[in-house]
Design a protein around this motif. Structure first.
Motif, PDB file in Angstrom:
ATOM      1  N   VAL A   1       0.856  -1.191   0.000  1.00  0.00           N
ATOM      2  CA  VAL A   1       0.000   0.000   0.000  1.00  0.00           C
ATOM      3  C   VAL A   1       0.895   1.245   0.000  1.00  0.00           C
ATOM      4  CG1 VAL A   1      -1.768   1.255   1.288  1.00  0.00           C
ATOM      5  CG2 VAL A   1      -1.781  -1.268   1.256  1.00  0.00           C
ATOM      6  N   MET A   2       0.768   2.068  -1.020  1.00  0.00           N
ATOM      7  CA  MET A   2       1.631   3.260  -1.164  1.00  0.00           C
ATOM      8  C   MET A   2       0.766   4.491  -1.391  1.00  0.00           C
ATOM      9  SD  MET A   2       4.606   1.753  -3.632  1.00  0.00           S
ATOM     10  CE  MET A   2       5.239   0.085  -3.446  1.00  0.00           C
ATOM     11  N   ASP A   3       1.190   5.594  -0.800  1.00  0.00           N
ATOM     12  CA  ASP A   3       0.333   6.783  -0.777  1.00  0.00           C
ATOM     13  C   ASP A   3       0.844   7.965  -1.604  1.00  0.00           C
ATOM     14  OD1 ASP A   3       2.511   7.590   0.718  1.00  0.00           O
ATOM     15  OD2 ASP A   3       1.350   8.255   2.458  1.00  0.00           O
ATOM     16  N   GLY A   4       1.988   7.787  -2.270  1.00  0.00           N
ATOM     17  CA  GLY A   4       2.523   8.918  -3.032  1.00  0.00           C
ATOM     18  C   GLY A   4       3.134  10.005  -2.173  1.00  0.00           C
ATOM     19  N   ARG A   5       3.235   9.752  -0.865  1.00  0.00           N
ATOM     20  CA  ARG A   5       3.859  10.729   0.036  1.00  0.00           C
ATOM     21  C   ARG A   5       5.024  10.086   0.780  1.00  0.00           C
ATOM     22  NH1 ARG A   5       0.088  12.654   4.135  1.00  0.00           N
ATOM     23  NH2 ARG A   5       1.622  14.276   4.533  1.00  0.00           N
ATOM     24  N   PHE A   6       4.735   8.992   1.467  1.00  0.00           N
ATOM     25  CA  PHE A   6       5.832   8.294   2.146  1.00  0.00           C
ATOM     26  C   PHE A   6       6.793   7.703   1.121  1.00  0.00           C
ATOM     27  CE2 PHE A   6       7.731   4.491   4.122  1.00  0.00           C
ATOM     28  CZ  PHE A   6       8.468   5.140   5.106  1.00  0.00           C
ATOM     29  N   VAL A   7       6.222   7.224   0.041  1.00  0.00           N
ATOM     30  CA  VAL A   7       7.009   6.728  -1.105  1.00  0.00           C
ATOM     31  C   VAL A   7       6.488   7.428  -2.355  1.00  0.00           C
ATOM     32  CG1 VAL A   7       7.617   4.466  -0.148  1.00  0.00           C
ATOM     33  CG2 VAL A   7       5.428   4.754  -1.307  1.00  0.00           C
ATOM     34  N   PRO A   8       7.288   7.456  -3.422  1.00  0.00           N
ATOM     35  CA  PRO A   8       6.868   8.231  -4.603  1.00  0.00           C
ATOM     36  C   PRO A   8       5.709   7.606  -5.381  1.00  0.00           C
ATOM     37  CG  PRO A   8       9.221   7.577  -4.732  1.00  0.00           C
ATOM     38  CD  PRO A   8       8.665   6.930  -3.520  1.00  0.00           C
ATOM     39  N   ASN A   9       5.394   6.381  -5.129  1.00  0.00           N
ATOM     40  CA  ASN A   9       4.404   5.654  -5.923  1.00  0.00           C
ATOM     41  C   ASN A   9       3.048   5.606  -5.210  1.00  0.00           C
ATOM     42  OD1 ASN A   9       3.501   4.056  -8.012  1.00  0.00           O
ATOM     43  ND2 ASN A   9       4.787   2.290  -7.518  1.00  0.00           N
TER      44      ASN A   9
ATOM     45  N   MET B   1       3.037   1.528   3.270  1.00  0.00           N
ATOM     46  CA  MET B   1       4.075   2.528   2.999  1.00  0.00           C
ATOM     47  C   MET B   1       3.367   3.873   2.869  1.00  0.00           C
ATOM     48  SD  MET B   1       6.228   0.161   0.374  1.00  0.00           S
ATOM     49  CE  MET B   1       4.829  -0.923   0.176  1.00  0.00           C
ATOM     50  N   ILE B   2       2.807   4.305   3.999  1.00  0.00           N
ATOM     51  CA  ILE B   2       1.991   5.532   3.996  1.00  0.00           C
ATOM     52  C   ILE B   2       2.300   6.375   5.219  1.00  0.00           C
ATOM     53  CG2 ILE B   2       0.114   4.372   2.729  1.00  0.00           C
ATOM     54  CD1 ILE B   2      -1.496   4.208   5.301  1.00  0.00           C
ATOM     55  N   GLU B   3       2.144   7.679   5.060  1.00  0.00           N
ATOM     56  CA  GLU B   3       2.243   8.602   6.186  1.00  0.00           C
ATOM     57  C   GLU B   3       1.001   8.430   7.080  1.00  0.00           C
ATOM     58  OE1 GLU B   3       4.771  10.455   6.818  1.00  0.00           O
ATOM     59  OE2 GLU B   3       5.793  10.820   4.915  1.00  0.00           O
ATOM     60  N   GLU B   4       1.144   8.771   8.329  1.00  0.00           N
ATOM     61  CA  GLU B   4       0.021   8.727   9.281  1.00  0.00           C
ATOM     62  C   GLU B   4      -0.773   7.419   9.168  1.00  0.00           C
ATOM     63  OE1 GLU B   4      -2.120  12.541   9.932  1.00  0.00           O
ATOM     64  OE2 GLU B   4      -1.125  13.115   8.052  1.00  0.00           O
ATOM     65  N   PRO B   5      -0.106   6.299   9.342  1.00  0.00           N
ATOM     66  CA  PRO B   5      -0.788   5.011   9.137  1.00  0.00           C
ATOM     67  C   PRO B   5      -2.003   4.810  10.060  1.00  0.00           C
ATOM     68  CG  PRO B   5       1.347   4.706  10.210  1.00  0.00           C
ATOM     69  CD  PRO B   5       1.298   6.115   9.752  1.00  0.00           C
ATOM     70  N   ASP B   6      -2.005   5.448  11.221  1.00  0.00           N
ATOM     71  CA  ASP B   6      -3.124   5.251  12.157  1.00  0.00           C
ATOM     72  C   ASP B   6      -4.478   5.553  11.511  1.00  0.00           C
ATOM     73  OD1 ASP B   6      -0.740   5.391  13.585  1.00  0.00           O
ATOM     74  OD2 ASP B   6      -1.745   6.065  15.415  1.00  0.00           O
TER      75      ASP B   6
ATOM     76  N   THR C   1       1.713  -4.074   8.775  1.00  0.00           N
ATOM     77  CA  THR C   1       3.061  -3.564   9.042  1.00  0.00           C
ATOM     78  C   THR C   1       3.121  -2.080   8.696  1.00  0.00           C
ATOM     79  OG1 THR C   1       4.068  -5.714   8.639  1.00  0.00           O
ATOM     80  CG2 THR C   1       5.500  -3.787   8.384  1.00  0.00           C
ATOM     81  N   VAL C   2       3.642  -1.309   9.634  1.00  0.00           N
ATOM     82  CA  VAL C   2       3.822   0.132   9.398  1.00  0.00           C
ATOM     83  C   VAL C   2       5.316   0.445   9.385  1.00  0.00           C
ATOM     84  CG1 VAL C   2       1.641   0.734  10.522  1.00  0.00           C
ATOM     85  CG2 VAL C   2       3.750   0.697  11.886  1.00  0.00           C
ATOM     86  N   HIS C   3       5.678   1.538   8.753  1.00  0.00           N
ATOM     87  CA  HIS C   3       7.070   1.963   8.768  1.00  0.00           C
ATOM     88  C   HIS C   3       7.361   2.774  10.018  1.00  0.00           C
ATOM     89  CE1 HIS C   3       9.306   0.878   5.103  1.00  0.00           C
ATOM     90  NE2 HIS C   3       8.099   0.495   4.738  1.00  0.00           N
ATOM     91  N   ALA C   4       8.487   2.458  10.660  1.00  0.00           N
ATOM     92  CA  ALA C   4       8.906   3.213  11.844  1.00  0.00           C
ATOM     93  C   ALA C   4       9.068   4.690  11.491  1.00  0.00           C
ATOM     94  CB  ALA C   4      10.220   2.651  12.386  1.00  0.00           C
ATOM     95  N   GLU C   5       9.483   4.957  10.243  1.00  0.00           N
ATOM     96  CA  GLU C   5       9.745   6.348   9.832  1.00  0.00           C
ATOM     97  C   GLU C   5       8.448   7.144   9.667  1.00  0.00           C
ATOM     98  OE1 GLU C   5      10.385   3.675   7.931  1.00  0.00           O
ATOM     99  OE2 GLU C   5      12.537   3.312   8.091  1.00  0.00           O
TER     100      GLU C   5
ATOM    101  N   ALA D   1       8.348  -1.959   9.832  1.00  0.00           N
ATOM    102  CA  ALA D   1       9.303  -1.998   8.734  1.00  0.00           C
ATOM    103  C   ALA D   1      10.342  -0.905   8.927  1.00  0.00           C
ATOM    104  CB  ALA D   1       8.573  -1.766   7.405  1.00  0.00           C
ATOM    105  N   LEU D   2      11.572  -1.227   8.514  1.00  0.00           N
ATOM    106  CA  LEU D   2      12.664  -0.257   8.583  1.00  0.00           C
ATOM    107  C   LEU D   2      13.259  -0.072   7.189  1.00  0.00           C
ATOM    108  CD1 LEU D   2      14.591  -1.555  11.740  1.00  0.00           C
ATOM    109  CD2 LEU D   2      12.827   0.225  11.643  1.00  0.00           C
ATOM    110  N   ASN D   3      13.332   1.176   6.761  1.00  0.00           N
ATOM    111  CA  ASN D   3      14.018   1.486   5.504  1.00  0.00           C
ATOM    112  C   ASN D   3      15.502   1.134   5.617  1.00  0.00           C
ATOM    113  OD1 ASN D   3      11.829   2.478   4.115  1.00  0.00           O
ATOM    114  ND2 ASN D   3      12.157   4.588   4.792  1.00  0.00           N
ATOM    115  N   PRO D   4      16.179   0.981   4.487  1.00  0.00           N
ATOM    116  CA  PRO D   4      17.607   0.652   4.553  1.00  0.00           C
ATOM    117  C   PRO D   4      18.426   1.631   5.404  1.00  0.00           C
ATOM    118  CG  PRO D   4      16.809   0.283   2.341  1.00  0.00           C
ATOM    119  CD  PRO D   4      15.663   0.913   3.101  1.00  0.00           C
ATOM    120  N   ALA D   5      18.065   2.897   5.416  1.00  0.00           N
ATOM    121  CA  ALA D   5      18.854   3.886   6.158  1.00  0.00           C
ATOM    122  C   ALA D   5      18.490   3.978   7.636  1.00  0.00           C
ATOM    123  CB  ALA D   5      18.686   5.267   5.515  1.00  0.00           C
ATOM    124  N   THR D   6      17.454   3.262   8.057  1.00  0.00           N
ATOM    125  CA  THR D   6      16.984   3.380   9.446  1.00  0.00           C
ATOM    126  C   THR D   6      17.661   2.338  10.324  1.00  0.00           C
ATOM    127  OG1 THR D   6      14.847   4.136   8.638  1.00  0.00           O
ATOM    128  CG2 THR D   6      14.933   3.388  10.921  1.00  0.00           C
ATOM    129  N   PRO D   7      18.286   2.772  11.411  1.00  0.00           N
ATOM    130  CA  PRO D   7      18.976   1.804  12.270  1.00  0.00           C
ATOM    131  C   PRO D   7      18.000   0.920  13.046  1.00  0.00           C
ATOM    132  CG  PRO D   7      19.094   4.003  13.223  1.00  0.00           C
ATOM    133  CD  PRO D   7      18.452   4.152  11.882  1.00  0.00           C
TER     134      PRO D   7
END
Ligand code: DX5
Ligand code: ZN
Length: 228
Positions: A35-43, A67-72, A87-91, A113-119
Motif C-alpha cells: 500500500v503506497m500513498d505517493g507521500r511516504f514513497v513516490p508511488n 508505505m503511507i504517512e500517518e498510518p493510524d 506492518t507500518v514503517h517506523a519512519e 518496517a525499517l528502511n535501509p537507512a533506518t537503524p
C-alpha cells in the motif's frame, strides 16, 4: 520455517483474483499487499478495497505493508478489510508504540518496517509490541529494484536483536530484490518470511514456478539449528 509471500505489486492487476489463486495453490503461505500513498514513497498503489478483494479469494495470511504517512488513519480500514498482519514503517509512525497497540487491539499481528537507512535501534523500545520486523532490502516504492548488499548484515543483526528479547516469537521479513539468488543467504541470516514480487510474478515459467523456485532455493537452510 520459511514462508513465501508473493508481492502482488508485480502481478497482473486486471487478473488479480486469478493471480492470487495461482500463488495460493502453488503453496505461498502469505500474500503480500503493498500500500503506497505517493507521500511516504513516490508511488501510489492500492487501498483497503483491493485488500478486501484479495481477502475474498484466499485463506492464506494476508500481509499488508503500509508505505503511507500517518498510518493510524487507515489501520482500522485494513483490519476490517481482513488483513491478518499489518506492518507500518517506523519512519512514518510518529507514536509507533501507540500505532502497534492499535493494530493489536484490532486482533491483528503487528509489524514494523525499517528502511535501509533506518537503524535497528528504531524498534528497540517497542520489541514487546511486535510480531514481525520487516528489514527492507531496497528503498520502498517500486518492484524490481536491486537488492542492497549491506542489508544482509543488518538482517543478521535484526534476528539477533529479536532473539535476545523475544526468542522464537518474532518473524523477520525481508522485502526487495528477493530471488532464488539472494534468498539462501537471507534465510541463513535469519529471515523467516520472504517477500518477492518480480521473482514470482516475473518468473519466465509463471508465478507458480516462481514460488517453487524460491522454495527450492532455500530448501534445508535455516538460521537456527532447530529449523524454526
Ligand atoms: C517495494 C515493495 C515490495 C516490492 C518488492 O517497495 O515493498 O514488496 O513489491 O518487489 P521485488 O521483489 O520485485 O523487489
Ligand atoms: Zn512490500
Amino acid at each position: 520455517m520459511v514462508r513465501i509471500a508473493p508481492s502482488l505489486l508485480s502481478c497482473r492487476f486486471a487478473e488479480l483474483g486469478r493471480e492470487v489463486k495461482t500463488v495460493d495453490e502453488a503453496g505461498a503461505e502469505w500474500i503480500h499487499v503493498d500500500v503506497m500513498d505517493g507521500r511516504f514513497v513516490p508511488n501510489i498503489t492500492i487501498g483497503p478495497l483491493i485488500a478486501g478483494a484479495v481477502r475474498g479469494v484466499t485463506q492464506r495470511t494476508v500481509d499488508v505493508h503500509l508505505m503511507i504517512e500517518e498510518p493510524d488513519r487507515y489501520i482500522a480500514d485494513f483490519a476490517r478489510a481482513g488483513a491478518d498482519v499489518i506492518t507500518v514503517h517506523a519512519e512514518a509512525a510518529r507514536h509507533l508504540h501507540r500505532t502497534l497497540e492499535l493494530i493489536r487491539s484490532l486482533g491483528k499481528r503487528a509489524g514494523v518496517a525499517l528502511n535501509p537507512a533506518t537503524p535497528l535501534s528504531a524498534v528497540e523500545e517497542v520489541l514487546d509490541g511486535i510480531d514481525l520486523l520487516l528489514v527492507m532490502t531496497v528503498n520502498p516504492g517500486f518492484g524490481g529494484q536491486a537488492f542492497i548488499p549491506r542489508s544482509l548484515d543488518k538482517l543478521a543483526r535484526a534476528r539477533a536483536l529479536v532473539e535476545a528479547h523475544r526468542p522464537g516469537e518474532v518473524e523477520v521479513q525481508v522485502d526487495g530484490g528477493v530471488s532464488e539468488k539472494t534468498a539462501p543467504a537471507l534465510v541463513a541470516a535469519g529471515a523467516t518470511v520472504l517477500v518477492a514480487g518480480s521473482a514470482v510474478f516475473g518468473h519466465p515459467r509463471g508465478a507458480a514456478a516462481g514460488v517453487a523456485a524460491l522454495r527450492a532455493s532455500v530448501e534445508g537452510i535455516s538460521w537456527d539449528e532447530r529449523g524454526r
